[in-house]
Motif scaffolding. Structure first.
Motif, PDB file in Angstrom:
ATOM      1  N   LYS A 152      -0.094   7.319   4.027  1.00  0.00           N
ATOM      2  CA  LYS A 152      -0.693   7.062   5.341  1.00  0.00           C
ATOM      3  C   LYS A 152      -2.036   6.369   5.175  1.00  0.00           C
ATOM      4  O   LYS A 152      -2.532   6.191   4.055  1.00  0.00           O
ATOM      5  CB  LYS A 152      -0.851   8.368   6.116  1.00  0.00           C
ATOM      6  CG  LYS A 152      -1.712   9.407   5.423  1.00  0.00           C
ATOM      7  CD  LYS A 152      -1.676  10.728   6.155  1.00  0.00           C
ATOM      8  CE  LYS A 152      -2.616  11.758   5.528  1.00  0.00           C
ATOM      9  NZ  LYS A 152      -2.312  12.025   4.116  1.00  0.00           N
ATOM     10  N   LYS A 153      -2.611   5.982   6.303  1.00  0.00           N
ATOM     11  CA  LYS A 153      -3.889   5.276   6.299  1.00  0.00           C
ATOM     12  C   LYS A 153      -4.925   6.048   5.481  1.00  0.00           C
ATOM     13  O   LYS A 153      -5.087   7.254   5.646  1.00  0.00           O
ATOM     14  CB  LYS A 153      -4.390   5.093   7.735  1.00  0.00           C
ATOM     15  CG  LYS A 153      -5.739   4.395   7.832  1.00  0.00           C
ATOM     16  CD  LYS A 153      -6.193   4.258   9.281  1.00  0.00           C
ATOM     17  CE  LYS A 153      -7.585   3.611   9.357  1.00  0.00           C
ATOM     18  NZ  LYS A 153      -8.049   3.467  10.749  1.00  0.00           N
ATOM     19  N   GLY A 154      -5.607   5.322   4.600  1.00  0.00           N
ATOM     20  CA  GLY A 154      -6.666   5.922   3.788  1.00  0.00           C
ATOM     21  C   GLY A 154      -6.214   6.447   2.448  1.00  0.00           C
ATOM     22  O   GLY A 154      -7.041   6.667   1.549  1.00  0.00           O
ATOM     23  N   ASP A 155      -4.896   6.655   2.247  1.00  0.00           N
ATOM     24  CA  ASP A 155      -4.391   7.098   0.944  1.00  0.00           C
ATOM     25  C   ASP A 155      -4.557   5.980  -0.079  1.00  0.00           C
ATOM     26  O   ASP A 155      -4.549   4.792   0.262  1.00  0.00           O
ATOM     27  CB  ASP A 155      -2.915   7.475   1.035  1.00  0.00           C
ATOM     28  CG  ASP A 155      -2.685   8.783   1.771  1.00  0.00           C
ATOM     29  OD1 ASP A 155      -3.667   9.515   1.988  1.00  0.00           O
ATOM     30  OD2 ASP A 155      -1.526   9.071   2.137  1.00  0.00           O
ATOM     31  N   ARG A 156      -4.693   6.359  -1.332  1.00  0.00           N
ATOM     32  CA  ARG A 156      -4.803   5.376  -2.401  1.00  0.00           C
ATOM     33  C   ARG A 156      -3.486   5.274  -3.174  1.00  0.00           C
ATOM     34  O   ARG A 156      -2.896   6.295  -3.533  1.00  0.00           O
ATOM     35  CB  ARG A 156      -5.933   5.729  -3.378  1.00  0.00           C
ATOM     36  CG  ARG A 156      -7.307   5.262  -2.935  1.00  0.00           C
ATOM     37  CD  ARG A 156      -7.934   6.154  -1.894  1.00  0.00           C
ATOM     38  NE  ARG A 156      -8.050   7.504  -2.394  1.00  0.00           N
ATOM     39  CZ  ARG A 156      -8.069   8.585  -1.600  1.00  0.00           C
ATOM     40  NH1 ARG A 156      -7.978   8.459  -0.287  1.00  0.00           N
ATOM     41  NH2 ARG A 156      -8.173   9.788  -2.115  1.00  0.00           N
ATOM     42  N   VAL A 157      -3.072   4.041  -3.411  1.00  0.00           N
ATOM     43  CA  VAL A 157      -1.828   3.762  -4.132  1.00  0.00           C
ATOM     44  C   VAL A 157      -2.165   2.955  -5.381  1.00  0.00           C
ATOM     45  O   VAL A 157      -2.758   1.873  -5.284  1.00  0.00           O
ATOM     46  CB  VAL A 157      -0.834   2.981  -3.246  1.00  0.00           C
ATOM     47  CG1 VAL A 157       0.397   2.580  -4.046  1.00  0.00           C
ATOM     48  CG2 VAL A 157      -0.439   3.808  -2.024  1.00  0.00           C
ATOM     49  N   ALA A 158      -1.807   3.499  -6.545  1.00  0.00           N
ATOM     50  CA  ALA A 158      -2.029   2.778  -7.799  1.00  0.00           C
ATOM     51  C   ALA A 158      -0.835   1.859  -8.062  1.00  0.00           C
ATOM     52  O   ALA A 158       0.321   2.260  -7.875  1.00  0.00           O
ATOM     53  CB  ALA A 158      -2.202   3.749  -8.955  1.00  0.00           C
ATOM     54  N   ILE A 159      -1.116   0.636  -8.488  1.00  0.00           N
ATOM     55  CA  ILE A 159      -0.075  -0.354  -8.765  1.00  0.00           C
ATOM     56  C   ILE A 159      -0.269  -0.855 -10.196  1.00  0.00           C
ATOM     57  O   ILE A 159      -1.334  -1.366 -10.542  1.00  0.00           O
ATOM     58  CB  ILE A 159      -0.143  -1.527  -7.769  1.00  0.00           C
ATOM     59  CG1 ILE A 159      -0.050  -1.011  -6.317  1.00  0.00           C
ATOM     60  CG2 ILE A 159       0.965  -2.533  -8.051  1.00  0.00           C
ATOM     61  CD1 ILE A 159      -0.285  -2.090  -5.268  1.00  0.00           C
ATOM     62  N   TYR A 160       0.760  -0.674 -11.010  1.00  0.00           N
ATOM     63  CA  TYR A 160       0.707  -1.059 -12.429  1.00  0.00           C
ATOM     64  C   TYR A 160       1.943  -1.912 -12.714  1.00  0.00           C
ATOM     65  O   TYR A 160       2.934  -1.443 -13.259  1.00  0.00           O
ATOM     66  CB  TYR A 160       0.686   0.224 -13.280  1.00  0.00           C
ATOM     67  CG  TYR A 160       0.503   0.038 -14.771  1.00  0.00           C
ATOM     68  CD1 TYR A 160      -0.680  -0.447 -15.300  1.00  0.00           C
ATOM     69  CD2 TYR A 160       1.514   0.408 -15.654  1.00  0.00           C
ATOM     70  CE1 TYR A 160      -0.852  -0.580 -16.671  1.00  0.00           C
ATOM     71  CE2 TYR A 160       1.352   0.284 -17.034  1.00  0.00           C
ATOM     72  CZ  TYR A 160       0.166  -0.213 -17.531  1.00  0.00           C
ATOM     73  OH  TYR A 160       0.002  -0.343 -18.898  1.00  0.00           O
ATOM     74  N   LEU A 161       1.871  -3.163 -12.266  1.00  0.00           N
ATOM     75  CA  LEU A 161       3.024  -4.054 -12.316  1.00  0.00           C
ATOM     76  C   LEU A 161       2.662  -5.377 -12.978  1.00  0.00           C
ATOM     77  O   LEU A 161       1.526  -5.836 -12.882  1.00  0.00           O
ATOM     78  CB  LEU A 161       3.523  -4.350 -10.898  1.00  0.00           C
ATOM     79  CG  LEU A 161       4.293  -3.243 -10.175  1.00  0.00           C
ATOM     80  CD1 LEU A 161       4.513  -3.629  -8.719  1.00  0.00           C
ATOM     81  CD2 LEU A 161       5.639  -2.968 -10.855  1.00  0.00           C
ATOM     82  N   PRO A 162       3.657  -6.017 -13.609  1.00  0.00           N
ATOM     83  CA  PRO A 162       3.438  -7.380 -14.117  1.00  0.00           C
ATOM     84  C   PRO A 162       3.435  -8.362 -12.955  1.00  0.00           C
ATOM     85  O   PRO A 162       3.567  -7.974 -11.781  1.00  0.00           O
ATOM     86  CB  PRO A 162       4.631  -7.598 -15.049  1.00  0.00           C
ATOM     87  CG  PRO A 162       5.703  -6.723 -14.485  1.00  0.00           C
ATOM     88  CD  PRO A 162       5.011  -5.519 -13.909  1.00  0.00           C
ATOM     89  N   MET A 163       3.326  -9.635 -13.261  1.00  0.00           N
ATOM     90  CA  MET A 163       3.246 -10.674 -12.235  1.00  0.00           C
ATOM     91  C   MET A 163       4.635 -10.993 -11.683  1.00  0.00           C
ATOM     92  O   MET A 163       5.220 -12.055 -11.946  1.00  0.00           O
ATOM     93  CB  MET A 163       2.570 -11.904 -12.811  1.00  0.00           C
ATOM     94  CG  MET A 163       1.080 -11.727 -13.015  1.00  0.00           C
ATOM     95  SD  MET A 163       0.184 -11.738 -11.454  1.00  0.00           S
ATOM     96  CE  MET A 163       0.274 -13.484 -11.064  1.00  0.00           C
ATOM     97  N   ILE A 164       5.135 -10.082 -10.872  1.00  0.00           N
ATOM     98  CA  ILE A 164       6.441 -10.234 -10.243  1.00  0.00           C
ATOM     99  C   ILE A 164       6.267 -10.103  -8.732  1.00  0.00           C
ATOM    100  O   ILE A 164       5.250  -9.580  -8.253  1.00  0.00           O
ATOM    101  CB  ILE A 164       7.438  -9.188 -10.776  1.00  0.00           C
ATOM    102  CG1 ILE A 164       6.903  -7.759 -10.575  1.00  0.00           C
ATOM    103  CG2 ILE A 164       7.721  -9.441 -12.256  1.00  0.00           C
ATOM    104  CD1 ILE A 164       7.863  -6.665 -11.026  1.00  0.00           C
ATOM    105  N   PRO A 165       7.235 -10.578  -7.949  1.00  0.00           N
ATOM    106  CA  PRO A 165       7.074 -10.532  -6.491  1.00  0.00           C
ATOM    107  C   PRO A 165       6.789  -9.141  -5.945  1.00  0.00           C
ATOM    108  O   PRO A 165       6.061  -8.991  -4.955  1.00  0.00           O
ATOM    109  CB  PRO A 165       8.420 -11.073  -5.986  1.00  0.00           C
ATOM    110  CG  PRO A 165       8.874 -12.003  -7.065  1.00  0.00           C
ATOM    111  CD  PRO A 165       8.443 -11.348  -8.344  1.00  0.00           C
TER     112      PRO A 165
END
Length: 684
Positions: A152-165
């Protein structure tokens, strides 16, 4: 005729000395330029600094607002002696950046069938075309999927991805529902990933099973799982779900030896495809306040743990959009390519938000410059007809080693603007880029900015600014630089010292996540009333700005302030030198002296004769005071996976300090052992 100053005390370029060559865009190359000449730049710059309310109101009119601003356009305090540091832009307005970069393009500008991204994989066999319609649908599906996981609004999401769509889908999905994305470069170690997850208190992690970088297979899921285990051991807030993209699984042959062993936790892990199955491709955006956080991006300091730089919605949106449009002179038919990784600020601002805000077509590149051959970048430019190309000096110097022949196999006539980012570019690399890649017709746009600034702050404009190799030239609109001495006094005219900024611009950082004290002490305490970049700077007689390197990369030799970047540029001019890095070493008489690491070109020999030539070149280029005391042969330099030289490690090698601390971000830690074994004990 002497140069003249404008009302901002910035010197306007006048006639050049005969020995100082400037470069101008080719006749007719920019007949439709947004800023057609230097007078037009000065007019806009004056308005941006003297009438900022009107200037930014004009920019804001191009975007969609659910609710207009209710107060002043810009409010701030840069003086720690007057209270807490803060910056507020268009307070009271409500909008959504994802809506503005996607829905607005699809529904208001009729760009739905226009290509948003040409995705080019690590292998030339893997590629994909994504239109704005497709991008919007995929982002909405991802946004709805995240909501199913409770985001929800304000939550933090970590993203650990290569350069893909999926990387773009996820970050824009977060922006759409008001979650704060924290992207971690998919080359960082599990320890670094864990540290960032814990600091931002992320409750979701999005990663992939694996990725090839060149011919090297990286098990991303294994690294991610190790990071989550570290988080548990630290009793930190635990990530509730880890979403895994099957990227490697779709890119391998049937050869079983290629397959990864993907660690799996049924209570936490979920495949991306399973999560997205049956999810709606329509999602109402969350309407955000102007100063709501958009993302956290970690940047390393010279000491201490990484700083979580916070950027907010509206100011960042307007600033990245405007800088992209003017700095690259973007037009509707351009194909733009930034070779950075979205794990860094360059990718945030100039692969995702800035280009999309302008409805641009971009190349999204997963690979590396020399795989599967050294002409890969030139091949892609020809394939997609790239007109605006933005890369790092490190990449340019790497490709210089292979000469002109790889370029001559490809048609680069589509190129109109060449850009550089990440560090000051040495004149030799600038000239090679201009002469060989741009065929002496494309301006080289040397941009200076930081994670903290959000976008370009010192930069030429393609049709407007006469260029000097190695100079970042002039401030962008709304940016008011100054140079201070050690006592905090502003220096006028030709000067060298600390680069600071007097006032904020919309895209500047709003803080360090969860740490106001670190925010103020790092950027505002040294010189109250100014934002302190941490960089040294020189202003020449024409008012052009030259970044001389980080302040901790400047040396005080016998009372003379020397820039390591200048010495490096002088060394790199020698025909035998591929790359150079210079640090300080304590000296009993001088206080500090220069310790130089040089990487030679193939088949060149390091010997006493070469050292004497290098010392002579530095003396001739800068002066006797800059003569190196130590020159060490460096078969390789310690670099991060993004190609940045770790000068902290080089300083410790120069001083024979074996306690090197965290080396997890190094691409090849073995380089350090080699350099220690070959370090200089006696002066050259």
């Amino acid at each position: 005729m002497s140069p003249v100053s404008d009302s901002t005390n910035r010197v306007i370029p006048g006639p050049q000395e005969p020995e100082e060559k400037t470069y101008h865009p080719s006749d007719g190359l920019f007949t439709d330029a947004h800023v057609p000449d230097f007078d037009a730049y000065l007019t806009l710059y004056k308005k941006s600094t003297e009438e900022p309310e009107e200037f930014w109101a004009d920019v804001a009119q191009e975007f969609y607002w659910k609710k207009p601003a209710s107060g002043p356009m810009l409010q701030y305090n840069f003086d720690v002696n007057k209270g807490n540091i803060y910056i507020k832009f268009m307070e009271g307005a409500k909008t959504n950046i994802c809506y503005n970069v996607l829905d607005r393009n699809v529904h208001e500008r009729n760009l739905g069938e226009k290509v948003a991204y040409y995705w080019e994989g690590n292998s030339p066999d893997h590629h994909q075309t994504i239109t704005y319609n497709q991008l919007l649908r995929n982002v909405c599906r991802c946004a709805n999927a995240l909501k199913l996981l409770g985001v929800k609004k304000g939550d933090r999401v970590a993203i650990y991805l290569p350069m893909i769509p999926e990387l773009v889908y996820t970050m824009l999905a977060c922006a759409r529902i008001g979650a704060v994305h924290s992207i971690v470069f998919a080359g960082f170690s599990s320890e670094s990933l864990c540290e960032r997850i814990m600091d931002a208190q992320c409750n979701i992690l999005v990663t992939a099973d694996g990725v090839y970088r060149g011919d090297k297979l990286i098990n991303l899921k294994k690294i991610a799982s190790e990071a989550l285990e570290r988080c548990k051991e630290s009793m930190a807030l635990c990530v509730q779900k880890c979403v895994v993209v099957k990227h490697h699984a779709f890119r391998i042959s049937s050869d079983a030896s290629n397959k990864l062993q993907t660690p799996w936790d049924e209570s936490c892990d979920i495949w991306w495809d399973d999560l997205m199955d049956g999810v709606s491709d329509e999602c109402e955006p969350e309407w955000m306040d102007s100063e709501d956080p958009l993302f956290i991006l970690y940047t390393s300091g010279s000491t201490g743990k990484p700083k979580g730089v916070v950027h907010t919605v509206t100011g960042y949106m307007l600033y990245t959009s405007l800088t992209f449009k003017y700095v690259f002179d973007y037009h509707h038919d351009d194909v733009y390519w930034c070779t950075a990784d979205i794990g860094w600020i360059t990718g945030h601002s100039y692969i995702t938000y800035g280009p999309l805000a302008n409805g641009a077509t971009s190349v999204l590149f997963e690979g590396v410059p020399v795989y599967p051959h050294v002409g890969r970048l030139w091949e892609i430019i020809e394939k997609y007809g790239v007109s605006k190309f933005y890369t790092a000096p490190t990449a340019i110097r790497l490709l210089m080693k292979y000469g002109r022949e790889p370029l001559q196999r490809y048609d680069l006539s589509s190129l109109r603007v060449l850009g550089t980012v990440g560090e000051p570019i040495n004149p030799e690399a600038w000239l090679w880029y201009y002469d060989v890649v741009g065929q002496q017709r494309c301006p080289v746009i040397d941009t200076f900015w930081q994670t903290e600034t959000g976008g370009h702050v010192l930069t030429p404009l393609p049709a407007a600014t006469p260029l000097k190799p190695g100079s970042a030239t002039c401030p962008f609109f709304g940016v008011q630089p100054a140079i201070l001495n050690e006592h905090g006094e502003e220096l006028e005219g030709e000067a060298e010292g600390y680069l600071v900024f007097r006032k904020p611009w919309p895209g500047i950082m709003r803080g360090v996540y969860g740490n106001q004290e670190r925010f103020e002490s790092t950027y505002f305490r040294k010189f109250p009333g100014y934002y302190v970049t941490g960089d040294g700077c020189r202003r020449d007689k024409d008012g052009y700005y030259w970044i001389t390197g980080r302040i901790d990369d400047m040396l005080n030799v016998s009372g003379h302030l020397l820039s390591t970047a200048e010495v490096e540029a002088a060394l790199a001019e020698h025909t035998s030198v591929a790359e150079a890095a210079v640090v300080s070493r304590p000296h009993a008489v001088k206080g500090e002296c220069l310790y130089c690491f040089v990487t030679l070109k193939d088949h060149k020999e390091f010997n006493r004769s070469l050292m004497d030539e290098l010392k002579r070149k530095v003396r001739e280029k800068i002066g006797p005071i800059a003569t190196p005391d130590f020159i060490q042969n460096a078969p390789g330099l310690p670099k991060t996976r993004s190609g940045k030289i770790m000068r902290r490690v080089l300083r410790q090698i120069a001083r024979n300090e074996k306690d090197l601390g965290d080396l997890s971000t190094l691409a090849d830690p073995k380089v350090v052992e080699v350099l220690f074994s070959q370090r200089c004990e006696a002066a050259a």
